[in-house]
Design a protein around this motif. Sequence first.
Motif, short mmCIF file in Angstrom:
data_model
loop_
_atom_site.label_atom_id
_atom_site.label_comp_id
_atom_site.label_asym_id
_atom_site.label_seq_id
_atom_site.Cartn_x
_atom_site.Cartn_y
_atom_site.Cartn_z
N ALA A 275 46.15 42.72 64.92
CA ALA A 275 45.47 43.56 64.38
C ALA A 275 45.20 44.88 65.55
O ALA A 275 44.97 45.98 65.08
CB ALA A 275 44.23 43.00 64.08
N VAL A 276 45.11 44.70 66.72
CA VAL A 276 44.62 45.69 67.75
C VAL A 276 45.79 46.53 67.79
O VAL A 276 45.66 47.64 68.16
CB VAL A 276 44.17 45.03 68.98
N ARG A 277 47.01 46.29 67.85
CA ARG A 277 48.18 47.01 68.02
C ARG A 277 48.57 47.90 66.88
O ARG A 277 49.08 49.03 66.76
CB ARG A 277 49.39 46.25 68.32
N LEU A 278 48.02 47.43 65.66
CA LEU A 278 48.44 47.83 64.30
C LEU A 278 48.45 49.46 64.06
O LEU A 278 49.15 50.32 63.65
CB LEU A 278 48.27 47.07 63.11
N PRO A 279 47.02 49.72 64.43
CA PRO A 279 46.72 51.37 63.90
C PRO A 279 47.67 52.27 64.61
O PRO A 279 48.40 53.11 64.04
CB PRO A 279 45.32 51.22 64.47
N TYR A 280 47.81 51.96 65.89
CA TYR A 280 48.84 53.01 66.86
C TYR A 280 50.31 52.75 66.32
O TYR A 280 51.06 53.68 66.02
CB TYR A 280 48.78 52.61 68.25
N PHE A 281 50.65 51.41 65.97
CA PHE A 281 52.09 51.26 65.58
C PHE A 281 52.33 51.77 64.36
O PHE A 281 53.48 52.54 64.33
CB PHE A 281 52.18 49.69 65.20
N LEU A 282 51.38 51.81 63.18
CA LEU A 282 51.81 52.49 62.03
C LEU A 282 51.79 53.89 61.97
O LEU A 282 52.73 54.57 61.76
CB LEU A 282 50.70 52.10 61.08
N LYS A 283 50.92 54.37 62.78
CA LYS A 283 50.71 55.89 62.92
C LYS A 283 52.02 56.41 63.81
O LYS A 283 52.59 57.43 63.41
CB LYS A 283 49.54 56.26 63.96
N PHE B 208 43.97 44.41 57.23
CA PHE B 208 44.40 45.45 57.70
C PHE B 208 45.46 46.06 56.90
O PHE B 208 45.45 47.24 56.37
CB PHE B 208 44.40 45.50 59.23
N LEU B 209 46.44 45.26 56.69
CA LEU B 209 47.73 45.77 56.32
C LEU B 209 47.44 45.97 54.84
O LEU B 209 48.12 46.87 54.27
CB LEU B 209 48.68 44.78 56.45
N SER B 210 46.85 44.98 54.10
CA SER B 210 46.69 45.35 52.53
C SER B 210 46.18 46.39 52.29
O SER B 210 46.43 46.99 51.15
CB SER B 210 45.87 43.99 52.02
N ASN B 211 45.35 47.22 53.22
CA ASN B 211 44.91 48.58 52.63
C ASN B 211 45.59 49.48 52.98
O ASN B 211 45.18 50.92 52.63
CB ASN B 211 43.46 48.57 53.61
N GLN B 212 46.60 49.41 53.62
CA GLN B 212 47.50 50.70 53.93
C GLN B 212 48.40 50.92 52.69
O GLN B 212 49.42 50.02 52.30
CB GLN B 212 48.44 50.42 55.10
N GLN B 213 48.51 52.20 52.33
CA GLN B 213 49.18 52.39 51.04
C GLN B 213 50.50 52.53 51.10
O GLN B 213 51.43 52.37 50.28
CB GLN B 213 48.47 53.89 50.56
N ASP B 214 51.18 52.59 52.36
CA ASP B 214 52.65 52.57 52.56
C ASP B 214 53.05 51.29 53.17
O ASP B 214 54.18 51.19 53.73
CB ASP B 214 53.08 53.73 53.51
N VAL B 215 52.47 50.22 53.06
CA VAL B 215 52.56 48.87 53.41
C VAL B 215 53.00 47.86 52.21
O VAL B 215 52.00 47.88 51.52
CB VAL B 215 51.80 48.26 54.42
#
Lengths: 336, 568
Positions: free
Chosen positions: A52-60, A84-91
């Motif tokens: 979870a901690v890495r994902l925001p930067y990873f996705l960006k 977190f991932l379920s809320n991302q529109q491109d995931v």
Amino acid sequence: MSLRQSYRLRLQRRRLLIRAFRKRRQLRPVTNRTGKIRRGDILLFATMRNEAVRLPYFLKYYRDLGVSHFLLVDNDSTDRTLQFLSNQQDVSVWHTRAGYKKSRFGMDWMNHLLRVYGDGHWCLTVDPDELFVYPFCDTRPLSALTDWLDASAVRSFGTMLLDMYPKGKLNAHKYEAGDNPVDIAAWFDPGNYLLRRNDLMWNLWIQGGPRARVFFADQPDKAPALNKIPLVKWDRRYAYVSSTHNMLPRGLNLVYEQAGGEKASGVLLHTKFLNTFNKKAKEELTRKQHYSGSQEYLAYAHMVKENPDLWCSHSEKYINWRQLEILGLMSKGNWA
Amino acid sequence: MSTLGIVMLVHTAFRRAEQVARHWANAGCPVVIHVDKAVPSAAYDHFAGKLADLPGVTLGPRYRCEWGTWGIVAASQAASQLLLDQHPEVRHVYLTSGSCLPLRPVGELIEYLNARPDTDFIESATTADVPWTVGGLEAERFTLHFPFSWRKRRALFDNFVALQRRLRVRRKIPEGLVPHMGSQWWCLTRDTLSAILNDPKRSQYDTYFRRVWIPDESYFQTMARVHAKKVESRSLTLSKFDIQGKPHVFYDDHLQLLRRSDCFVARKIWPKADGLYRAFLTDPDRALKRTEPNPGKIDRIFTRAVDRRTRGRPGLYMASRYPNHGWEHGITAWPYSVFQGFDDLFENFGGWLNRTAGARVHGHLFARDRVHFAGDADTFNGAMTDNAKLRDANPKAFLTNVIWNTRGERQCILFSPRDRQAVLHDMVRDPNAQISVISGAWAVPLFKSNANFGDIRKRAALLQKIENEALQLLQAHHVQARVRIWSLAEFIEAPLEPLQAIIEEIAHLPDNRLREAPHMTDLAGFGPFLQRLKNEGMHPYLMGDFPAEARTASAGDRPRKPYLVKKS
């Protein structure tokens, strides 16, 4: 001999694909937005656990490069990863409780998803701690590279995994969600890599870097492989064999020039060595779900106790891809 | 209307084609666009609709344009004809593609052409004189038949070529034509173009070129030579090709390069290069602000790219460069020197070498215990470590890494039969290696040691065997390294000459002479020592002839003759 060899590899590829197909039941779709995928989109595939901690930067990072859709497998995370991932529109995300090791370190799941959704697309298969760097990545989007590869009739793009590490103790800097991990793990080994060719699979086998230097100095053969082929114009007949180190059909592993020239290649910045590493290493030790009997993690655990500083006086601080190209860790090939 | 007309061939990226067509039309140039017949009608209609507001833009008859086939020529012919018929004011016709981008204001181009009303700009050379082509089909593209698609039916294409070669097929080139080739993007005058299109023998020529390989690079180029008044053999379109024969693509980061290229039109532009289209199409005032032209730079960049792809950086082994045995173009990146036996014979040889040659002097990099880097450091450039196991896992990679990491500076390496020998196999193949050996010098430390003579004898036998194998390797016929070998006896006769020769290759010596000689260790009693080995049944032969008694005894009494060159 070579006929028999290629037949054997064909059987192996078949087996891998059947295996991947049988493991499909382990994957429970949580949010499936794959209907949004358009022709020509670049897709990213990854397996993760408690990231979870890495994902925001990873996705960006990968959105900025031009990845259109992420197809991710969550291996039973206990943190906020799945939510977190379920809320991302491109995931699109799948969940599984099955063993990481039993699925050949996630590759069965990846092969299955690649086969179903990747066919005809350029697909990046990376770990959540890997950042893809390619020539001109600061001025040209990923689609410039894939368009050029298409025009050059190239199907796969090779990289080296470059272990990044901070200066000083691993736990000296705290990594927060959204930070660029390379700001902390900013250092790397510029020139101590050993290469060999795998004569059966035709891939290069690269070892070296800080892990070989610090953790595996006395058993260099056991040092982790650093060769990776993360970017492939996928076809449903393809299969990754051992992580993304090599794949079948084996012609896809020929991402290097053999007659003296250089093909274009990139680097995967491996940002494993942050303050989060300590906890991960301990957890993996108890789960015993990692490569070669977690030998790698055993070595780490030993070193973690001894307060590791991977930095040495000849470490190099990361600036940009041009620096890596000058050092000879990647190449522009004939892309200009 | 303008005196310049544009023919544009389009098969993809219609949004960009429309943008560029609009740019030409706004400058007053009539445009005829050819759209590949393979384009679906929906896309075609959409494109046509977008252009409807531009009266100067016409869509020509459509042909199927597969790469390397006649369709492209047919399309250019028909579109040019249409342009000439519809616009009698046009004096020059410029053939472009949908991925061409005008770099300089259209007005400048028109002005330039008006100043040269009779000149045809078409790159056109005979096949004998230029080695441009990819795939080995040079003169043959005019003398064989090519009925099969190269893209779709490659095997058939190749086999049919092979068959014709075997049958010695030679098509007859129509009389009066001399085959010429060149860039397909030309700019021809009305006179030349109508002469080509209205040539009384055109149907005969067309029939011939229909079966020529890649006629779009040769039809107009050959015909222009027949009809043109004044051929300027160059293309006004900047277009560079890579080793696969496909055009290099321009991206946003080429903006400055293109600004300074001084060319009127460039191709091929990446359709998503928004920055380039914005810079060159939407802001003519800014485009006028010209920087100092530097057209050579593009050339250099693309030449370097081809060089990198075909030769690469010698001495580099990485994820996308791993040359096969013998294809390395040099095993290492930079010249280096290897000294075997010197540090046994001379005291503090490394220090002397460092002072004299100014190079980086390592100890025994391949010693069995650990890597002895210069200054006895435990890490080295590239984050290499002194760990012997890591080194021995791949000695060749270790060597190439050391040299790659210090490229630009000569490395000196001490070597000995006491070291790991595996790396020698690669060193001898390496033109960058300068290897100097004093054979038998390994016996000197044994002679000086206080060890049990039985052990010394055993050790001597082993080292002699190892060095003998090394010498055989160094004297093999395939050796590419610069190898010099002296026996110990030979060397101490006149040590300065060989040293001078070696150092001269490494460093520039003032006055071409050594200022200082290394200090040779005292060899008094060495002859009897060798004799004693012989007496024990172990014949040391690599060091040459040393008198068993007489001279060494007297040599021990008085100081050895100085071998230093006189100070000037």
